[in-house]
Enzyme design. Structure first.
Site, PDB file in Angstrom:
ATOM      1  N   THR A  96      -5.940  31.151  -4.338  1.00 47.13           N
ATOM      2  CA  THR A  96      -7.284  30.662  -4.657  1.00 47.13           C
ATOM      3  C   THR A  96      -7.139  29.322  -5.379  1.00 47.13           C
ATOM      4  O   THR A  96      -6.627  29.281  -6.502  1.00 47.13           O
ATOM      5  CB  THR A  96      -8.034  31.663  -5.556  1.00 47.13           C
ATOM      6  OG1 THR A  96      -8.007  32.940  -4.921  1.00 47.13           O
ATOM      7  CG2 THR A  96      -9.481  31.224  -5.754  1.00 47.13           C
ATOM      8  N   LYS A 171     -14.637  31.916  -1.133  1.00 45.28           N
ATOM      9  CA  LYS A 171     -13.807  32.722  -2.046  1.00 45.28           C
ATOM     10  C   LYS A 171     -14.312  32.603  -3.491  1.00 45.28           C
ATOM     11  O   LYS A 171     -14.396  33.591  -4.228  1.00 45.28           O
ATOM     12  CB  LYS A 171     -12.348  32.255  -1.935  1.00 45.28           C
ATOM     13  CG  LYS A 171     -11.415  32.809  -2.972  1.00 45.28           C
ATOM     14  CD  LYS A 171     -11.261  34.307  -2.880  1.00 45.28           C
ATOM     15  CE  LYS A 171     -10.523  34.846  -4.094  1.00 45.28           C
ATOM     16  NZ  LYS A 171     -10.632  36.288  -4.213  1.00 45.28           N
ATOM     17  N   LYS A 239      -9.370  30.785 -14.305  1.00 47.57           N
ATOM     18  CA  LYS A 239      -9.117  29.670 -13.378  1.00 47.57           C
ATOM     19  C   LYS A 239     -10.169  29.654 -12.269  1.00 47.57           C
ATOM     20  O   LYS A 239     -10.792  28.627 -11.986  1.00 47.57           O
ATOM     21  CB  LYS A 239      -7.702  29.835 -12.798  1.00 47.57           C
ATOM     22  CG  LYS A 239      -7.287  28.838 -11.766  1.00 47.57           C
ATOM     23  CD  LYS A 239      -7.127  29.341 -10.340  1.00 47.57           C
ATOM     24  CE  LYS A 239      -6.485  30.644 -10.065  1.00 47.57           C
ATOM     25  NZ  LYS A 239      -6.398  31.050  -8.678  1.00 47.57           N
TER      26      LYS A 239
END
Ligand code: NAP
Length: 293
Positions: A96, A171, A239
């Site tokens: 990701t 995502k 993150k």
């Protein structure tokens, strides 16, 4: 049978690459910490000494690493995978990372005469082990069609989203929902348990209710037992929420619950819970509510 290069043997990369090996493919691996390759090497994979050597060995090269800076290090750094490519190979990143970080790798891979697929995944370590992840892919369609049989080994649900970085945005959209759901569940659980209800019954009821989901099902045990061993760490979720906020800013979409949940996770990291599962949000709220089980 394909000859596959695999870079990144963390919580996700390990079971995913093991599944490719079990399916009869030849797998060549590299990981920064070599000991994490012990299991897959014992199962028949080969070791390469650098990401460059992995890229030279495989017809296609997968990366599954922590974040964008790590992807840049293993792809673009000295002895990075791009330096080992020869024209015609396909590079697939399943981590990701942001659209910008991804685009930079795409440019370098294309300059080497190869194609780059973005294929982040949805689902955590249990689904990675079972080979039932959701795979969100974008990039060159012909390359996607070639890699699809390998995606099918790792994932139960395949989605092709477009020719560029569409999968990255999807995502992040999903992950902001996953994170905010855990914050909501923390609030529901701590309220109920402080009022005297039994936590194991509370998580059961939530998972089986109208707001129940695969996620609330997976988190019954960690939240119910207070065992926050990492399936997906607080640090990695911070993150991802930061990346989602950046996309929100780019498109002028305020993501208020995302920002609140990120602040809670940052507090958890500050308390030393950064490597725990992000469902530790419940423990954080118990502490804020002066509640001890
Ligand atoms: P992880 O267990 O923390 O593994 C991270 C991997 O990145 C390890 O192979 C690690 O190597 C490597 N790495 C970290 N820093 C590095 C550096 N400076 N140089 C080289 N390698 C480095 O993470 P994970 O849970 O497998 O997640 C991998 C990716 O999938 C992340 O982008 C995450 O956001 C995403 N994701 C995770 C989940 C989940 O539930 N865990 C679900 C969906 C997506 P070492 O072994 O040497 O540390």
């Amino acid at each position: 049978m394909a000859k596959i290069g695999w870079i990144g043997l963390g919580n996700m990369g390990n079971p995913m690459s093991q599944n490719l090996l079990k399916a009869g493919n030849e797998v060549v691996v590299w990981n920064r910490t070599k000991s994490k390759a012990d299991d897959i090497l014992a199962a028949g994979a080969a070791w390469a000494d650098s990401p460059k050597a992995v890229a030279a060995a495989g017809d296609c090269v997968f990366t599954m690493v922590a974040d964008g800076p790590t992807l840049h290090a293993v792809a673009l750094g000295d002895d990075g995978l791009v330096s080992g490519l020869s024209p015609g190979k396909i590079v697939i990143d399943m981590s990701t990372v942001s659209v910008e970080e991804s685009a930079k790798v795409n440019d370098a891979v294309e300059a080497a005469g190869c194609k780059f697929l973005r294929a982040p995944v949805t689902g955590s370590t249990m689904l990675a082990q079972a080979g039932t992840l959701g795979i969100l892919a974008s990039g060159d369609k012909t390359s996607y069609d070639k890699i699809l049989p390998l995606f099918e080994v790792m994932g139960g649900n395949q989605f092709y989203l477009g020719g560029g970085d569409e999968a990255r945005v999807m995502k992040l959209s999903l992950n902001l929902m996953i994170a905010t759901t855990m914050q909501m569940e923390a609030e529901a659980v701590v309220l109920a348990e402080k009022a005297g209800l039994d936590v194991s019954q509370v998580v059961e009821i939530i998972a089986g209710s109208a707001v129940g989901s695969p996620l609330t099902g997976y988190k019954k045990v960690p939240i119910g037992t207070g065992n926050y061993a990492p399936a997906f760490s607080v640090k990695l979720m911070i993150k991802d929420l930061g990346l989602a906020e950046a996309v929100g800013k780019q498109y002028g979409v305020p993501l208020e619950s995302t920002t609140l949940t990120k602040a809670k996770l940052e507090l958890a990291a500050h308390k030393g819970y950064g490597d725990m599962d992000f469902s530790v949000l419940t423990k954080l709220l118990e502490e804020d509510s002066n509640y001890t089980r």
